[in-house]
Design an enzyme around this catalytic site. Structure first.
Site, PDB file in Angstrom:
ATOM      1  N   TYR A 111       2.962   9.738  -0.014  1.00  0.00           N
ATOM      2  CA  TYR A 111       3.965   9.160   0.889  1.00  0.00           C
ATOM      3  C   TYR A 111       5.413   9.319   0.429  1.00  0.00           C
ATOM      4  O   TYR A 111       6.328   9.159   1.238  1.00  0.00           O
ATOM      5  CB  TYR A 111       3.731   7.655   1.099  1.00  0.00           C
ATOM      6  CG  TYR A 111       2.393   7.263   1.692  1.00  0.00           C
ATOM      7  CD1 TYR A 111       1.544   8.204   2.266  1.00  0.00           C
ATOM      8  CD2 TYR A 111       1.984   5.931   1.682  1.00  0.00           C
ATOM      9  CE1 TYR A 111       0.319   7.820   2.802  1.00  0.00           C
ATOM     10  CE2 TYR A 111       0.764   5.547   2.222  1.00  0.00           C
ATOM     11  CZ  TYR A 111      -0.063   6.506   2.770  1.00  0.00           C
ATOM     12  OH  TYR A 111      -1.266   6.116   3.295  1.00  0.00           O
ATOM     13  N   ASP A 151       0.847  -1.195   0.000  1.00  0.00           N
ATOM     14  CA  ASP A 151       0.000   0.000   0.000  1.00  0.00           C
ATOM     15  C   ASP A 151       0.881   1.243   0.000  1.00  0.00           C
ATOM     16  O   ASP A 151       1.722   1.424   0.890  1.00  0.00           O
ATOM     17  CB  ASP A 151      -0.870  -0.001   1.267  1.00  0.00           C
ATOM     18  CG  ASP A 151      -1.796   1.195   1.314  1.00  0.00           C
ATOM     19  OD1 ASP A 151      -2.812   1.182   0.600  1.00  0.00           O
ATOM     20  OD2 ASP A 151      -1.501   2.174   2.039  1.00  0.00           O
ATOM     21  N   LYS A 155      -2.711   5.889  -4.159  1.00  0.00           N
ATOM     22  CA  LYS A 155      -3.844   6.804  -3.912  1.00  0.00           C
ATOM     23  C   LYS A 155      -3.552   8.159  -4.540  1.00  0.00           C
ATOM     24  O   LYS A 155      -2.392   8.569  -4.640  1.00  0.00           O
ATOM     25  CB  LYS A 155      -4.045   7.009  -2.402  1.00  0.00           C
ATOM     26  CG  LYS A 155      -3.995   5.729  -1.592  1.00  0.00           C
ATOM     27  CD  LYS A 155      -4.226   5.940  -0.115  1.00  0.00           C
ATOM     28  CE  LYS A 155      -3.918   4.678   0.666  1.00  0.00           C
ATOM     29  NZ  LYS A 155      -2.503   4.518   1.066  1.00  0.00           N
ATOM     30  N   HIS A 206      -7.776   9.293  -1.877  1.00  0.00           N
ATOM     31  CA  HIS A 206      -7.165   9.250  -0.547  1.00  0.00           C
ATOM     32  C   HIS A 206      -8.054   9.898   0.522  1.00  0.00           C
ATOM     33  O   HIS A 206      -8.109   9.438   1.663  1.00  0.00           O
ATOM     34  CB  HIS A 206      -5.810   9.970  -0.602  1.00  0.00           C
ATOM     35  CG  HIS A 206      -4.851   9.551   0.459  1.00  0.00           C
ATOM     36  ND1 HIS A 206      -3.491   9.523   0.262  1.00  0.00           N
ATOM     37  CD2 HIS A 206      -5.024   9.150   1.738  1.00  0.00           C
ATOM     38  CE1 HIS A 206      -2.895   9.124   1.367  1.00  0.00           C
ATOM     39  NE2 HIS A 206      -3.803   8.897   2.283  1.00  0.00           N
TER      40      HIS A 206
HETATM   41  N1  LIG Z   1      -5.384   6.025   3.968  1.00  0.00           N
HETATM   42  C1  LIG Z   1      -4.871   6.764   4.917  1.00  0.00           C
HETATM   43  O1  LIG Z   1      -5.273   7.922   5.131  1.00  0.00           O
HETATM   44  C2  LIG Z   1      -3.772   6.189   5.768  1.00  0.00           C
HETATM   45  C3  LIG Z   1      -3.351   6.851   6.933  1.00  0.00           C
HETATM   46  C4  LIG Z   1      -2.336   6.281   7.693  1.00  0.00           C
HETATM   47  C5  LIG Z   1      -1.773   5.058   7.288  1.00  0.00           C
HETATM   48  N2  LIG Z   1      -2.173   4.443   6.137  1.00  0.00           N
HETATM   49  C6  LIG Z   1      -1.587   3.145   5.685  1.00  0.00           C
HETATM   50  O2  LIG Z   1      -1.617   2.202   6.756  1.00  0.00           O
HETATM   51  C7  LIG Z   1      -0.287   1.705   6.979  1.00  0.00           C
HETATM   52  C8  LIG Z   1      -0.100   1.280   8.417  1.00  0.00           C
HETATM   53  O3  LIG Z   1      -0.354   2.341   9.308  1.00  0.00           O
HETATM   54  P1  LIG Z   1       0.765   2.973  10.268  1.00  0.00           P
HETATM   55  O4  LIG Z   1       2.101   2.786   9.630  1.00  0.00           O
HETATM   56  O5  LIG Z   1       0.302   4.321  10.615  1.00  0.00           O
HETATM   57  O6  LIG Z   1       0.647   2.213  11.626  1.00  0.00           O
HETATM   58  P2  LIG Z   1       0.612   0.737  12.262  1.00  0.00           P
HETATM   59  O7  LIG Z   1       0.889  -0.319  11.243  1.00  0.00           O
HETATM   60  O8  LIG Z   1      -0.628   0.692  13.078  1.00  0.00           O
HETATM   61  O9  LIG Z   1       1.815   0.834  13.247  1.00  0.00           O
HETATM   62  C9  LIG Z   1       3.144   0.886  12.827  1.00  0.00           C
HETATM   63  C10 LIG Z   1       3.991   0.903  14.075  1.00  0.00           C
HETATM   64  O10 LIG Z   1       3.841  -0.339  14.780  1.00  0.00           O
HETATM   65  C11 LIG Z   1       5.119  -0.919  15.002  1.00  0.00           C
HETATM   66  N3  LIG Z   1       5.013  -2.384  14.815  1.00  0.00           N
HETATM   67  C12 LIG Z   1       4.675  -3.063  13.683  1.00  0.00           C
HETATM   68  N4  LIG Z   1       4.650  -4.387  13.917  1.00  0.00           N
HETATM   69  C13 LIG Z   1       5.003  -4.560  15.215  1.00  0.00           C
HETATM   70  C14 LIG Z   1       5.175  -5.703  16.055  1.00  0.00           C
HETATM   71  N5  LIG Z   1       4.970  -6.935  15.608  1.00  0.00           N
HETATM   72  N6  LIG Z   1       5.557  -5.495  17.350  1.00  0.00           N
HETATM   73  C15 LIG Z   1       5.788  -4.243  17.820  1.00  0.00           C
HETATM   74  N7  LIG Z   1       5.638  -3.122  17.082  1.00  0.00           N
HETATM   75  C16 LIG Z   1       5.249  -3.277  15.789  1.00  0.00           C
HETATM   76  C17 LIG Z   1       6.053  -0.303  14.001  1.00  0.00           C
HETATM   77  O11 LIG Z   1       7.330  -0.161  14.600  1.00  0.00           O
HETATM   78  P3  LIG Z   1       8.641  -0.823  13.924  1.00  0.00           P
HETATM   79  O12 LIG Z   1       8.744  -0.177  12.563  1.00  0.00           O
HETATM   80  O13 LIG Z   1       9.732  -0.432  14.846  1.00  0.00           O
HETATM   81  O14 LIG Z   1       8.408  -2.299  13.857  1.00  0.00           O
HETATM   82  C18 LIG Z   1       5.429   1.077  13.755  1.00  0.00           C
HETATM   83  O15 LIG Z   1       5.937   2.012  14.693  1.00  0.00           O
HETATM   84  C19 LIG Z   1       0.602   2.867   6.511  1.00  0.00           C
HETATM   85  O16 LIG Z   1       1.936   2.483   6.298  1.00  0.00           O
HETATM   86  C20 LIG Z   1      -0.130   3.304   5.254  1.00  0.00           C
HETATM   87  O17 LIG Z   1       0.180   2.433   4.170  1.00  0.00           O
HETATM   88  C21 LIG Z   1      -3.175   4.996   5.387  1.00  0.00           C
END
Ligand SMILES: NC(=O)c1ccc[n+]([C@@H]2O[C@H](COP(=O)([O-])OP(=O)(O)OC[C@H]3O[C@@H](n4cnc5c(N)ncnc54)[C@H](OP(=O)(O)O)[C@@H]3O)[C@@H](O)[C@H]2O)c1
Length: 292
Positions: A55, A50, A80, A113
């Site tokens: 980004y 994604d 997006k 988006h």
């Molecule tokens: N459409 C939208 O408006 C929108 C908005 C926000 C995000 N997104 C999408 O959603 C994706 C995911 O969201 P996100 O990156 O905000 O947050 P997330 O996946 O909820 O959290 C990521 C965080 O969790 C940690 N993590 C991941 N796996 C882990 C595990 N097994 N144990 C401990 N910590 C862990 C990572 O740290 P480490 O890196 O240190 O492992 C990172 O700091 C984004 O990358 C993007 O593609 C879309």
């Protein structure tokens, strides 16, 4: 559809299939380090990626995909169009830039988006209607297999209700602290696949005592509990990690099963715990393409 292994897929309403877990690329460094994280994800088995024009990760994703030697049709790529590029001509330019950066000639999924550019845009309905029709044209031209939206609430779907095609995906913030039940129910009643962004609450829910208790009971990590929580609600998690170990761990979430009682206590986590603070109409991100 029963999901029991990381290479299972959800069936979209247009007949296409989408791998049940995706790797999110928001916030990756736009350099060799970011590229090598994506290479790690590919070597761990991730095939669903994604990204977004916002980004700044499309180019490193394109390079990592090319270097993998894995055939293009084994990957599922989503990007997006950002909210400031919603005029029909701008959508096409954004889409072409994304294809170029990703080094591909088609996308699996293209999302709007954000439903509106800013809180003051009083003509957002007209803009959204035109934007969605442009998405439909891109699909008819064969440049993208599926089209969908992100951060949509039911009132946004109403605006495009009369269009010839409906979105097959809605990507929203979803985790036990922000379940958006009304929107998820709406999507599931209309056969729109919900994807969870920030399924771990950007990491903030990993230490929540309820999540930690459920994880301890099953002898698994809190992250696996939160990802499993998504799938138990037929919501597809998009997760990001910068560590190979955690990338692997996140794919191994099928070695246990949350019980109804676990789901009940997780749903009891107070509303807005770990919430990003973003809202589709009331708190719209100010970021511009190129900010990251
Ligand atoms: N459409 C939208 O408006 C929108 C908005 C926000 C995000 N997104 C999408 O959603 C994706 C995911 O969201 P996100 O990156 O905000 O947050 P997330 O996946 O909820 O959290 C990521 C965080 O969790 C940690 N993590 C991941 N796996 C882990 C595990 N097994 N144990 C401990 N910590 C862990 C990572 O740290 P480490 O890196 O240190 O492992 C990172 O700091 C984004 O990358 C993007 O593609 C879309």
């Amino acid at each position: 559809m029963k999901i029991s292994s990381f290479d299972d897929t959800f069936l979209l309403s247009d007949g296409n299939k989408i791998p049940c877990i995706g790797f999110g690329t928001f916030g990756l460094d736009n350099n060799k380090k970011g590229e090598s994280l994506i290479k790690n994800a590919i070597s761990c088995g991730y095939r669903h990626f994604d990204t977004a024009s916002l980004y700044g990760s499309e180019e490193i994703l394109g390079k990592a995909l090319k270097a993998s030697g894995v055939a293009r049709d084994e990957f599922f790529l989503t990007t997006k169009v950002w909210k400031d590029d919603m005029a029909p001509g701008d959508i096409r330019k954004s889409f072409d830039r994304s294809l170029h950066a990703l080094g591909t000639d088609y996308l699996d999924l293209l999302l709007i988006h954000w439903p509106r550019a800013n809180e003051a845009d009083e003509e957002w309905e007209e803009h959204l209607f035109l934007a969605w029709n442009t998405f439909i044209f891109l699909k008819q031209e064969g440049k993208v297999k599926s089209i969908g939206v992100s951060n949509f609430l039911p009132q946004h779907f109403d605006v495009i209700h009369s269009c010839s095609e409906k979105p097959v995906v809605n990507q929203i913030e979803f985790h036990p602290g922000y379940m958006q039940t009304g929107t998820v129910d709406y999507c599931q009643r209309h056969n729109i696949q919900v994807e969870a962004w920030s399924p771990l609450g950007r990491g903030s829910l990993l230490n929540h005592p309820v999540v930690v208790d459920v994880a301890a009971k099953h002898k698994v990590s809190p992250a696996k509990v939160l990802l499993s929580f998504c799938l138990a609600h037929n919501v597809l998690p998009l997760v990001k990690s910068s560590s190979k170990e955690r990338l692997k761990e996140n794919l191994s979430l099928f070695d246990f099963k949350l019980t109804e009682q676990d789901l009940y206590v997780l749903r009891g986590i107070a509303e807005k715990t770990g919430w990003s603070g973003q809202h589709p109409d009331l708190s719209i991100p100010k970021a511009k393409v190129g900010d990251f």
